[in-house]
Design a protein around this motif. Structure first.
Motif, PDB file in Angstrom:
ATOM      1  N   SER A  66       2.197  -3.272   6.700  1.00 27.59           N
ATOM      2  CA  SER A  66       3.732  -3.537   6.968  1.00 27.59           C
ATOM      3  C   SER A  66       4.227  -5.005   6.530  1.00 27.59           C
ATOM      4  O   SER A  66       3.357  -5.936   6.747  1.00 27.59           O
ATOM      5  N   GLY A  67       5.049  -5.295   5.599  1.00 22.47           N
ATOM      6  CA  GLY A  67       5.271  -6.682   5.351  1.00 22.47           C
ATOM      7  C   GLY A  67       6.544  -6.743   4.247  1.00 22.47           C
ATOM      8  O   GLY A  67       7.340  -5.989   4.339  1.00 22.47           O
ATOM      9  N   ARG A  68       6.377  -7.588   3.359  1.00 17.99           N
ATOM     10  CA  ARG A  68       7.553  -8.034   2.447  1.00 17.99           C
ATOM     11  C   ARG A  68       6.759  -8.281   1.250  1.00 17.99           C
ATOM     12  O   ARG A  68       5.560  -8.572   0.915  1.00 17.99           O
ATOM     13  N   CYS A  95      13.272 -11.011  -1.629  1.00 13.51           N
ATOM     14  CA  CYS A  95      12.038 -10.048  -0.942  1.00 13.51           C
ATOM     15  C   CYS A  95      12.713  -8.517  -0.712  1.00 13.51           C
ATOM     16  O   CYS A  95      13.820  -8.508  -0.458  1.00 13.51           O
ATOM     17  N   ALA A  96      11.724  -7.744  -0.578  1.00 11.62           N
ATOM     18  CA  ALA A  96      11.824  -6.421  -0.058  1.00 11.62           C
ATOM     19  C   ALA A  96      11.037  -6.259   1.009  1.00 11.62           C
ATOM     20  O   ALA A  96      10.057  -6.828   1.166  1.00 11.62           O
ATOM     21  N   GLU A  97      11.283  -5.206   1.925  1.00 14.54           N
ATOM     22  CA  GLU A  97      10.278  -4.809   3.168  1.00 14.54           C
ATOM     23  C   GLU A  97      10.202  -3.577   3.132  1.00 14.54           C
ATOM     24  O   GLU A  97      10.892  -2.720   2.644  1.00 14.54           O
ATOM     25  N   PHE A  98       8.792  -3.393   3.788  1.00 18.64           N
ATOM     26  CA  PHE A  98       8.287  -2.283   3.563  1.00 18.64           C
ATOM     27  C   PHE A  98       7.367  -1.940   4.949  1.00 18.64           C
ATOM     28  O   PHE A  98       6.753  -2.910   5.316  1.00 18.64           O
ATOM     29  N   THR A  99       7.244  -0.748   5.250  1.00 18.98           N
ATOM     30  CA  THR A  99       6.128  -0.128   6.140  1.00 18.98           C
ATOM     31  C   THR A  99       5.277   0.924   5.546  1.00 18.98           C
ATOM     32  O   THR A  99       5.972   1.909   5.041  1.00 18.98           O
ATOM     33  N   TYR A 100       4.092   0.828   5.234  1.00 23.11           N
ATOM     34  CA  TYR A 100       3.470   1.918   4.452  1.00 23.11           C
ATOM     35  C   TYR A 100       2.294   2.364   5.494  1.00 23.11           C
ATOM     36  O   TYR A 100       1.309   1.450   5.545  1.00 23.11           O
TER      37      TYR A 100
END
Length: 386
Positions: free
Chosen positions: A109-111, A153-158
């Protein structure tokens, strides 16, 4: 749906910027493993910078510790020893010499940060628990070492549940970014209209009280951060907030969440609701509205939190007094008042799908630049035209 508010967990401030606080997710692959990952395609379509001028940084947490992605697509823990002679880490991932760059994106999870021209300066620090953490760029703070650098930045959790991502303008807007996610279906969000970057700068500059949020041609700072820096009036939205509190002294406000419908009235300065639960709110300040915090803080409790989120969204969109049933779902009614969040308004007008993360509760009623897929196959981050 996982909102941006729960996507990354809390952000803990450090003296040099922001450090991502750890958050518990499904256990990802072990550090150093690239097995549990999927392709991340990076596309440079800026038209203003060549690939050699762009650096990428993928940083965040794996549920247990703060990590970063190496150029060969592996997770590596953040370590204080990573700081070089200049006091900063070198976590940059260069783009391919030309064309699309494809990396392995591990579960985390991060950027995904992009820096154009100059590199970003991430500093490894010790958090309050004695663990290694990162001081993140704070482009809205003039004294931050990354203030002169063009970045975003873009953010995500995978994780094992899928991929959840967004393009965010909650803190600032600088580099136009688009996310395309392929999985059970193909989804794209964040794409700006032609010429929209320049129009965002112009529209925010023209809005009364918002002009100081423009930092040259580098970025537009979100008004909450502008307020903290003395660039935006601390009472800018006070008349609109006062009007909302006055309106509901004499009539009911209905707020519907997954828990049911709450009925609220203002009395003794508090907006108090009954229904599935009893919740109440002191009158928020301009800062509370812009940050969706303070009296509008939204705990993940299924009761107070969802009501706070809907109130925060309605105040940012200037629809709390125009509709006594919330959340509002017609974007044609948003930002119509003179006292409104003109920064968020400009962001939504800039995107092709009308969706943006202009403030933290922009996911209310589904207006955020957010996508998710439970069976993701690949994700593409495109730096779109300036």
């Amino acid at each position: 749906m996982i909102s941006r508010r729960t996507l990354l967990g809390s952000l803990a401030a450090t003296t040099a910027g922001l450090a991502l606080a750890p958050r518990a997710f499904a256990q990802p692959a072990p550090l150093g493993s690239a097995a549990a990952g999927m392709p991340l395609h990076l596309v440079n379509a800026t038209g203003a910078y060549d690939n050699a001028s762009i650096r990428v940084y993928i940083v965040g947490n794996d549920g247990n510790q703060q990590v970063r992605v190496t150029p060969d697509g592996q997770l590596a823990p953040v370590a204080l020893a990573d700081n070089g002679p200049d006091g900063f880490t070198d976590y940059a991932i260069p783009l391919a010499a030309s064309g699309t760059t494809t990396l392995n994106l591990p579960q985390m999870s991060g950027r995904i940060y992009v820096a154009l021209g100059d590199p970003l300066k991430f500093k490894a620090v010790e958090d309050g628990n004695g663990k290694a953490a990162l001081a993140y760029p704070a482009g809205w703070v003039e004294g931050d070492p990354n203030y002169p650098v063009l970045h975003d930045c873009a953010e995500f959790t995978y994780n094992s549940g899928g991929m959840y991502g967004n393009t965010t303008m909650v803190d600032m807007f600088s580099v136009p970014l688009e996310i395309k996610l392929n999985g059970a279906k193909e989804q794209t969000t964040g794409t700006l209209k032609d010429g929209a970057r320049a129009k965002v700068f112009a529209d925010v500059k023209a809005a009364d009280g918002f002009g100081k949020l423009i930092v040259g041609d580098k970025r537009v700072i979100a008004p909450g951060h502008g307020l903290d820096s003395g660039l935006f009036a601390t009472d800018h939205l006070a008349p609109a907030i006062d009007e909302a509190w006055s309106t509901y002294e004499s009539k009911d406000l209905k707020v519907t969440t997954n828990a049911g419908t709450f009925t609220g009235r203002v009395g003794g300065g508090k907006l108090a609701f009954t229904g599935p639960g009893s919740v109440s709110f002191d009158k928020p300040s301009t800062r509370d509205v812009l940050f969706c915090d303070g009296t509008l803080a939204a705990p993940n409790d299924g009761t107070l939190g969802p009501v706070a989120a809907i109130l925060g969204a309605a105040l940012n969109r200037s629809i709390l007094t125009t509709a006594d049933a919330q959340p509002g779902t017609d974007p044609a009614t948003f930002y119509r008042q003179q006292l409104t969040n003109h920064y968020a308004k400009a962001m939504h007008e800039a995107t092709r799908d009308g969706k943006a993360y202009g403030f933290a509760f922009d996911d209310v009623a589904g207006f955020a630049s957010y996508i998710e897929d439970g069976a993701p196959k690949e994700i593409t981050l495109t730096l779109t035209a300036f």
